[in-house]
Scaffold this motif. Structure first.
Motif, short mmCIF file in Angstrom:
data_model
loop_
_atom_site.label_atom_id
_atom_site.label_comp_id
_atom_site.label_asym_id
_atom_site.label_seq_id
_atom_site.Cartn_x
_atom_site.Cartn_y
_atom_site.Cartn_z
N TYR A 67 35.61 55.03 40.27
CA TYR A 67 34.89 53.79 40.54
C TYR A 67 34.26 53.84 41.92
CZ TYR A 67 34.10 48.73 40.12
OH TYR A 67 33.54 47.48 39.99
N GLN B 146 34.49 50.96 51.44
CA GLN B 146 35.38 51.79 50.63
C GLN B 146 35.97 52.94 51.41
OE1 GLN B 146 33.10 53.12 47.22
NE2 GLN B 146 31.40 52.07 48.15
N LYS C 55 38.20 49.50 34.62
CA LYS C 55 39.08 50.23 35.54
C LYS C 55 40.35 49.41 35.69
CE LYS C 55 39.92 53.02 39.20
NZ LYS C 55 40.28 54.41 38.99
N GLU D 12 43.11 49.39 37.35
CA GLU D 12 43.69 48.99 38.63
C GLU D 12 42.92 47.86 39.27
OE1 GLU D 12 42.62 52.36 38.24
OE2 GLU D 12 44.50 52.55 37.14
N LEU D 13 41.63 47.74 38.91
CA LEU D 13 40.79 46.74 39.56
C LEU D 13 40.60 45.52 38.68
CD1 LEU D 13 38.02 49.02 41.03
CD2 LEU D 13 40.06 48.18 42.13
N PHE E 28 32.04 51.56 44.69
CA PHE E 28 31.73 50.15 44.97
C PHE E 28 30.34 49.98 45.57
CE2 PHE E 28 36.21 50.65 44.92
CZ PHE E 28 36.73 49.47 44.45
N GLU F 112 49.48 55.34 34.09
CA GLU F 112 48.71 54.90 35.25
C GLU F 112 47.94 56.06 35.89
OE1 GLU F 112 49.67 52.13 39.13
OE2 GLU F 112 51.29 52.91 37.92
N LYS G 88 34.71 46.05 36.13
CA LYS G 88 36.06 46.10 36.70
C LYS G 88 37.12 46.09 35.61
CE LYS G 88 35.69 44.77 41.43
NZ LYS G 88 35.76 43.74 42.44
N ILE H 61 43.83 56.59 36.66
CA ILE H 61 43.32 56.70 38.02
C ILE H 61 42.45 57.95 38.16
CG2 ILE H 61 44.01 57.24 40.39
CD1 ILE H 61 46.24 55.21 40.07
#
Lengths: 292, 557
Positions: free
Chosen positions: B86, B94, B52, B54-55, B88, B77, B49, B81
Motif C-alpha cells: 500500500y 509514510q 488492505k 491492516e488499514l 499513501f 496476517e 483501505k 502484509i
C-alpha cells in the motif's frame, strides 16, 4: 561507505575510542598523555577533521591554561613548595597535577571530535541498536521528524505572519501569544499527519515479530584482525599500567619521572593503539601512491 | 486468476447514518492495472483501505471481501502484509526512518528477514529503480518525486502480489507524477504486477489502465475498459462526470459526428491521427497584443537575488517582476525553479540578499508587519497551517476582532454564502475535506478585504470539479478588483483561468505573457490538448473549453 578510517567496522572504531577514553583516565604520565594528545591530533588530521580541530583549538587552549593556572592556587597538597600565595603554599605537585589533568581532558575532547566525525549518526545508532534496540529505533524515528517539523514551522510562520501573528515584531506579550498559537498549529497538524505515519508502519508489518536489524556494515576478516591486535595491545598497556608503568606518583610527594625500559614497552604498545587509525589511513594512502 | 473479489460490500462508519460504500461488487484479476476514479469524498479511498486488512477502517462492513479465493479475515496476517502493498498519498508522512537505506528495509526488518535476503532484494530493486546513489541520503533532502519513489520501493521489496496506491501523484508536480506513473506501467508490463490505483488526475491513466472503475457517493457507477467507460458516460449523458474524462476523449465525443467506441483517442498520438495532420493557416500564435499599461503597479521586484546558504547556488537571480493592480498572474515552473521562493520573497517570508521589492511603491523592508496585515492575503499550499480556532465561524469572528471590523457578522455570512460553505460554519476546520478547508481559509482571508492575494499551488490534490469551482471563484474575485499572484505547476489551470502567465527557469523569469503566447507551441510545457491539436486541421487550443468555443463546425471532422 568511504575508504580508510571510514571503512573500518563501527564496532572496531567504537572499541578504539573506548580504549583511548580509558587510557586518558588511566595513565597519568605526562609523556604518555602527550603522546595520546598528539596521536589524536594526527588521527583527526588523517580523517580530515582539521577544520573542526581548528574551530575547537582556542577553546581547548583556554581551558587547559585555566586548569594549569588555577589548580596550584586552590590545591596546596605536596611537598615541593615554590612560594606562598596569601598564606597558602603553591607546590610543584599541584602544578604537575594541573598539567596532567588538563592533558587528559584535552585527550578526551580530541577523542570526541574524532568520534563525532567517524561514528556519525547512523553508525552510532547501529552500535546501540545491538545493545538497546528499542531505544535506537525510537531515536531514529525522532530524528526523522526534526527536518519535517522544521519545514512545517516555517510554512506556518509565513502564513500566520500575514495574519498579524508574528514572533518577530511587537510586544513580548503578543510575541509569546503568537508563538503559542504557532506551536499549537504545528502540534495539531503534525499529530494529524502522524496517523498516516502510523498506518504506514502498520502496513509494513511493524510489531508483528521480533525485528531483525539490517546490518549495513560487514565485519570483514581485516576488521577481525584489527580488533584482535587492538585488544592485545590494549591489554598489554593496561597490565603495564597496573604494575605502575606509564604512571607517576604525584601526591603526597612527587615520585620520579624517569622512564624505565618497561615504561617504554607500555608507551609503545599504547602508542600503537592510539595511532591505529593513522596506520589504516596511511596504508590506504600508500596503496594509492605506489600501485597502479 | 482472481486476486480480489468483492461481493456486495456495504460499509458505514460507526455513528454515521449514511453508507460510505453501497453494494459494491468488483473483481480484480492477476496482472490487471485498475484505476478507481471519483470525486473527493466518494468513498474510493475507503474502498482501497478495505482491501488492505491492516488499514481497514473500523465500522460496519456487510458483504464479503476475498483475496485469492479465501476470505480476507481468514488469511494469516504475515501473508497479507507481504502480498498486499500500500502506498499513501502524502510522500512525507509514510517515511519512518532517517536514512533511505533504513527506510527501504524497514518492512523486511519488521518481518524478521535474514540479512542475506535483505541484501539480495535491496541489490536487485535498487538497481531496477536506479537509486543506488540515493541509498545513503537523508529522506528530508529528497524531492517529492524521489520520496514517493522511495515509498514505492520500500513496499516492493516485500514482494507484493498486488500494489494498492492511494492518489500517489496528488502531491507531485506533473513531471514527477508522470515518472511515477511510467514506473507503475513498467512494473505492470514487465513483472505482471497487479496494480489498483485510486486517482482523480486521470488523463494519462486512461491510456494505461486495463480497467477504469467510477465510484460516486459510495456506489459503483461504471466498470470496464477505458473506452467503454467513456462511451457509457457519454451515452448516459452524466455531465457531472465529464470533467474526469481525458480532454481528447471529450473532444472526440463532442465533435465527432459518429463516435465509435474503438476509436476514442486516449493519447496525444491518437488524437492527432483523429484530427488529421493537415495544417491550418499558421501564424495566429504569434499574435502579440499590446498590454494596457495604465493600471498602477502594485508589486514590483527588481534584480532580486536569493540563496539559502552562503555557498549554495542562487535560487533567485536577477528576478524581475511587475504586477499591476487587477492582474491575475500565474507563475509556472518545474520543481526547484525557485517559484515558491519568489512568492515567499514577495510576502517577506525570505529576505533577499540583493535587490528591491516594493509593494504599492514602498520598500517592503521598511514596512512593519502590522502594515501588511489585512492588505495582503496569503493562501498557503496546505490550508491547515491557517486555522487556529475550533470552528470556522470562531476563526472568522476573531479575524473581525483583530481587524476592528464593525460588520463582522454580515461580512461573514456573505462570504460563507458566496463560497457555499454556510453549512460548515460550526465545524472544526480539520474535519472538512481538502477543498472545503481551502474555501474556508479563502473566506477567512477575504474578511479583511485585501488588495492582493498570494496563492501557492492551490490545485494540489484537488479533483477536477473542485478545481473548476476554485478557478471560477478566483476569476470572480479578480473581476471585483482583487489582484492575484498565483504560483502553480498546473499548466491547465493557469492556462484556463490566469490572465497573465510567466514561466520560471533557473531563478529567472524566462518568458512572460498571456497564456496563449506562453504555452502554445511548447513541446512539454503546455497542456496535453495543445500538443494534440497543434498542426492539425483544427485551430490550436489550450483547453477543452477553448475548443468548444472556437471549433464551431462539427462536420469538418
Amino acid at each position: 561507505m568511504g575508504n580508510g578510517i571510514q571503512s573500518i567496522h563501527p564496532f572496531v572504531m567504537f572499541f578504539y575510542y573506548i580504549c583511548l577514553g580509558f587510557f586518558a583516565m588511566f595513565f597519568n604520565h605526562p609523556v604518555v598523555l602527550l603522546a595520546g594528545c598528539l596521536s589524536l591530533i594526527a588521527v583527526n588530521l588523517a580523517h580530515g577533521s582539521g577544520r573542526a580541530l581548528k574551530q575547537w583549538a582556542p577553546m581547548m587552549m583556554v581551558m587547559a591554561l585555566l586548569i594549569i593556572l588555577i589548580n596550584p592556587f586552590i590545591n596546596s597538597r605536596g611537598t615541593h613548595i615554590f612560594f606562598y600565595f596569601r598564606g597558602k603554599q603553591v607546590t610543584l605537585e599541584a602544578t604537575l597535577y594541573g598539567i596532567v589533568t588538563s592533558m587528559s581532558l584535552l585527550m578526551i575532547l580530541l577523542l570526541f571530535i574524532s568520534l563525532n566525525a567517524v561514528l556519525n549518526g547512523n553508525k552510532i545508532l547501529y552500535i546501540f541498536s545491538r545493545i538497546l534496540p528499542k531505544t535506537a529505533f525510537l531515536v531514529m524515528l525522532s530524528i526523522r521528524f526534526v527536518p519535517l517539523l522544521k519545514r512545517r514551522l516555517t510554512e506556518i510562520q509565513d502564513v500566520q505572519r500575514l495574519r498579524g501573528m508574528t514572533i518577530r515584531q511587537g510586544s513580548i506579550r503578543n510575541r509569546a501569544k503568537s508563538g503559542m498559537s504557532i506551536m499549537q498549529i504545528l502540534l495539531a497538524w503534525s499529530l494529524e499527519e502522524a496517523i498516516e505515519t502510523a498506518d504506514s508502519m502498520k502496513a509494513r508489518g511493524y510489531g508483528m515479530v521480533k525485528r531483525s536489524p539490517y546490518i549495513p556494515y560487514r565485519f570483514t576478516k581485516m576488521d577481525r584482525n584489527r580488533l584482535v591486535c587492538l585488544f592485545l595491545l590494549f591489554n598489554l598497556s593496561v597490565v603495564g599500567g597496573f604494575l605502575g608503568y606509564g604512571k607517576i606518583i604525584i601526591y603526597p610527594m612527587l615520585g620520579t619521572l624517569h622512564f624505565y625500559p618497561l615504561d617504554w614497552v607500555v608507551l609503545t604498545s599504547s602508542l600503537a593503539v592510539m595511532l591505529f587509525p593513522v596506520f589504516v589511513e596511511g596504508r590506504e594512502q600508500l596503496k594509492w601512491n605506489y600501485s597502479d | 486468476m482472481e486476486l480480489f473479489r468483492l461481493n456486495e460490500v456495504t460499509f458505514s462508519f460507526p455513528d454515521a447514518d449514511q453508507n460510505v460504500l453501497q453494494d459494491i461488487s468488483l473483481t480484480v484479476h492477476e496482472g490487471e492495472f485498475v484505476v478507481i476514479g471519483g470525486g473527493s469524498g466518494s468513498g474510493k479511498t475507503t474502498l482501497l483501505k478495505l482491501l488492505k486488512k491492516e488499514l481497514a477502517p473500523t465500522g460496519n462492513l456487510k458483504g464479503s471481501i476475498q483475496f485469492k479465493g479465501k476470505q480476507i479475515q481468514d488469511w494469516e496476517e504475515r501473508t497479507l502484509i507481504e502480498q498486499v502493498g500500500y502506498v499513501f498519498q502524502d510522500p512525507d508522512n509514510q517515511i519512518v526512518m532517517d536514512e533511505v537505506m533504513q527506510e527501504i528495509v524497514f518492512g523486511l526488518e519488521n518481518l524478521g528477514y535474514s540479512n542475506f535476503e535483505m541484501r539480495k532484494r535491496v541489490a536487485e530493486m535498487a538497481h531496477f529503480f536506479g537509486v543506488e546513489d540515493l541509498l545513503m541520503e537523508k529522506p528530508s533532502e529528497l524531492s517529492g518525486g524521489q520520496k514517493q519513489l522511495l515509498n514505492l520501493l520500500s513496499v516492493l521489496l516485500m514482494k507484493p502480489r498486488v500494489l494498492l496506491l492511494d492518489e500517489p501523484t496528488s502531491q507531485l508536480d506533473p513531471v514527477a507524477a508522470k515518472e511515477l506513473i511510467l514506473m507503475l506501467e513498467r512494473l505492470n508490463k514487465e513483472t505482471g504486477m497487479t496494480i489498483v490505483l485510486v486517482e482523480h488526475r486521470l488523463e494519462e491513466l486512461y491510456a494505461m489502465a486495463d480497467r477504469v472503475v467510477f465510484i460516486e457517493q459510495g456506489r459503483l457507477l461504471y466498470n470496464g475498459s477505458s473506452r467503454q467507460v467513456i462511451d457509457e458516460i457519454y451515452q448516459d449523458q452524466a455531465i457531472r462526470l465529464f470533467p474526469y474524462l481525458p480532454a481528447f476523449a471529450r473532444l472526440y465525443m463532442e465533435f465527432e459526428s459518429q463516435p465509435l467506441r474503438e476509436s476514442i483517442p486516449l493519447t496525444v498520438k491518437e488524437c492527432k491521427q483523429w484530427l488529421g495532420g493537415d495544417e491550418t493557416v499558421g501564424g495566429n500564435a504569434a499574435n502579440l497584443h499590446e498590454e494596457r499599461e495604465d493600471r498602477p503597479v502594485l508589486l514590483e521586484m527588481e534584480d532580486v537575488h536569493y540563496q539559502y546558504k552562503k555557498k549554495a547556488s542562487f535560487v533567485l537571480k536577477n528576478f524581475q517582476l511587475t504586477i499591476r493592480k487587477g492582474d491575475f498572474f500565474a507563475l509556472v515552473g518545474g520543481n526547484g525553479s525557485g517559484k515558491t521562493t519568489a512568492l515567499r520573497a514577495s510576502i517577506g517570508g525570505v529576505k533577499p540578499q540583493r535587490g528591491k521589492i516594493s509593494y504599492g511603491g514602498r520598500d517592503i523592508r521598511k514596512m512593519k508587519d502590522s502594515e501588511w496585515h489585512g492588505k495582503i492575503a496569503y493562501l498557503p499550499q496546505n490550508p491547515r497551517t491557517y486555522f487556529v480556532h475550533q470552528t470556522i465561524e470562531d476563526e472568522m469572528i476573531r479575524i473581525g476582532d483583530r481587524l476592528h471590523l464593525s460588520d463582522t457578522k454580515m461580512r461573514m455570512d456573505k462570504l460563507l454564502d458566496a463560497f457555499g460553505i454556510s453549512h460548515l460554519r460550526s465545524r472544526h476546520p480539520y474535519d472538512c475535506s481538502g477543498g472545503e478547508m481551502q474555501k474556508a481559509a479563502l473566506a477567512c482571508i477575504l474578511m479583511g478585504q485585501p488588495e492582493m492575494l498570494f496563492i501557492d499551488e492551490p490545485t494540489k490534490g484537488m479533483d477536477p470539479i473542485s478545481k473548476q469551482q476554485l478557478g471560477e471563484l478566483l476569476t470572480q474575485l479578480q473581476r471585483q478588483g482583487l489582484t492575484i499572484f498565483m504560483v502553480t505547476h498546473d499548466i491547465g489551470f493557469a492556462a484556463q483561468y490566469a490572465k497573465r502567465c510567466a514561466m520560471m527557469f533557473d531563478g529567472e523569469i524566462a518568458a512572460d505573457g498571456t497564456p496563449h503566447e506562453l504555452f502554445k507551441g511548447n513541446y512539454f510545457y503546455t497542456t496535453a490538448i495543445n500538443r494534440a491539436t497543434r498542426e492539425t486541421k483544427q485551430p490550436e487550443v489550450l483547453t477543452y473549453e477553448e475548443a468548444v468555443g472556437s471549433w464551431s463546425v462539427h462536420a469538418t471532422i
